[in-house]
Design a protein around this motif. Structure first.
Motif, mmCIF file in Angstrom:
data_model
loop_
_atom_site.group_PDB
_atom_site.id
_atom_site.type_symbol
_atom_site.label_atom_id
_atom_site.label_comp_id
_atom_site.label_asym_id
_atom_site.label_seq_id
_atom_site.Cartn_x
_atom_site.Cartn_y
_atom_site.Cartn_z
ATOM 1 N N PRO A 161 16.408 30.712 -13.144
ATOM 2 C CA PRO A 161 17.436 30.142 -13.793
ATOM 3 C C PRO A 161 18.945 30.671 -13.263
ATOM 4 O O PRO A 161 19.770 29.792 -13.026
ATOM 5 C CB PRO A 161 17.619 30.625 -15.146
ATOM 6 N N VAL A 162 18.732 31.929 -12.588
ATOM 7 C CA VAL A 162 20.152 32.206 -12.101
ATOM 8 C C VAL A 162 20.222 31.612 -10.635
ATOM 9 O O VAL A 162 21.411 31.125 -10.275
ATOM 10 C CB VAL A 162 20.227 33.680 -11.592
ATOM 11 N N VAL A 163 19.208 31.264 -9.968
ATOM 12 C CA VAL A 163 19.417 30.356 -8.834
ATOM 13 C C VAL A 163 19.952 29.107 -9.012
ATOM 14 O O VAL A 163 20.822 28.525 -8.313
ATOM 15 C CB VAL A 163 18.141 30.301 -7.882
ATOM 16 N N ILE B 37 24.294 25.102 -9.196
ATOM 17 C CA ILE B 37 25.326 24.176 -9.860
ATOM 18 C C ILE B 37 26.738 24.314 -9.415
ATOM 19 O O ILE B 37 27.544 23.385 -9.246
ATOM 20 C CB ILE B 37 25.085 24.045 -11.509
ATOM 21 N N VAL B 38 27.011 25.729 -9.607
ATOM 22 C CA VAL B 38 28.346 26.130 -9.160
ATOM 23 C C VAL B 38 28.744 25.951 -7.969
ATOM 24 O O VAL B 38 29.906 25.279 -7.703
ATOM 25 C CB VAL B 38 28.566 27.619 -9.718
ATOM 26 N N ASP C 75 24.869 16.101 -11.550
ATOM 27 C CA ASP C 75 24.092 15.990 -12.685
ATOM 28 C C ASP C 75 24.826 16.604 -13.728
ATOM 29 O O ASP C 75 24.839 16.197 -14.816
ATOM 30 C CB ASP C 75 22.805 16.184 -12.471
ATOM 31 N N TRP C 76 25.208 17.882 -13.572
ATOM 32 C CA TRP C 76 25.855 18.688 -14.530
ATOM 33 C C TRP C 76 27.019 18.125 -14.919
ATOM 34 O O TRP C 76 27.575 18.087 -15.883
ATOM 35 C CB TRP C 76 25.988 20.210 -14.040
ATOM 36 N N ALA D 186 31.907 22.505 -4.138
ATOM 37 C CA ALA D 186 31.701 21.446 -3.103
ATOM 38 C C ALA D 186 32.377 20.305 -3.383
ATOM 39 O O ALA D 186 33.129 19.596 -2.645
ATOM 40 C CB ALA D 186 30.307 21.316 -2.368
ATOM 41 N N LEU D 187 32.156 19.584 -4.531
ATOM 42 C CA LEU D 187 32.452 18.397 -5.117
ATOM 43 C C LEU D 187 33.975 18.481 -5.187
ATOM 44 O O LEU D 187 34.949 17.902 -5.078
ATOM 45 C CB LEU D 187 31.960 18.016 -6.112
#
Length: 158
Positions: free
Chosen positions: A19-21, A26-27, A80-81, A32-33
């Motif tokens: 979960p941490v990875v 995601i962060v 996705d997030w 980057a986006l």
């Protein structure tokens, strides 16, 4: 190897850090986006383009994805997030709408007409884009279908 490093390695193998990875991925991808948007915003301001930076950034990202400069997996989790939390981005618009009640009382029917017309245009444009993308995917899939062994040669001769 120390005891704490042994425990860390064991927890990593057991999936405790997954979960941490995932959150870190995601962060990083959201950053980057956002970086793509900042570069596009700088370019739009520098060049003086009459196009929003979001559109320029989207086109740049699309071009990078299509030409293979960026692998889709590098931005998928972040995208996705962001899409799953898209409703949060409309909260400022809803708050602004509440603040301008007089405007809605006076010109509400015009605003509703514009929103309905805009929504209809977006739906038509998305339907057209999805149809074109579907046709394009079908053509690509047909190109990948292997030629059967019993088919006649290229010029009609066996």
């Amino acid at each position: 190897m120390s005891v704490s490093m042994t425990r860390f390695a064991a927890s990593a193998r057991s999936g405790a850090l997954e979960p941490v990875v995932r959150v870190a991925r995601i962060v990083a991808q959201c950053l980057a986006l956002a970086g793509v948007w900042f570069v596009a915003d700088f370019a739009v301001k520098r060049i003086g383009l009459p196009v929003p930076a979001g559109v320029v950034g989207l086109l740049a990202l699309l071009a990078a994805l299509l030409c293979g400069g960026i692998a889709p997996r590098w931005v998928k989790a972040g995208a996705d997030w962001l899409l799953s939390e898209l409703l949060l981005f409309f909260i400022p618009a809803a708050v602004a709408a509440v603040q301008y009640g007089g405007l809605f009382r006076e010109d509400g029917w015009r605003l509703a007409l514009v929103v309905a017309g805009g929504t209809l245009m977006v739906m038509v444009a998305v339907a057209f884009a999805v149809e074109q993308a579907s046709r394009f995917e079908r053509r690509l899939a047909l190109r990948r279908v292997p030629v059967s062994a019993g088919r006649v040669g290229r010029h009609g001769r066996g």
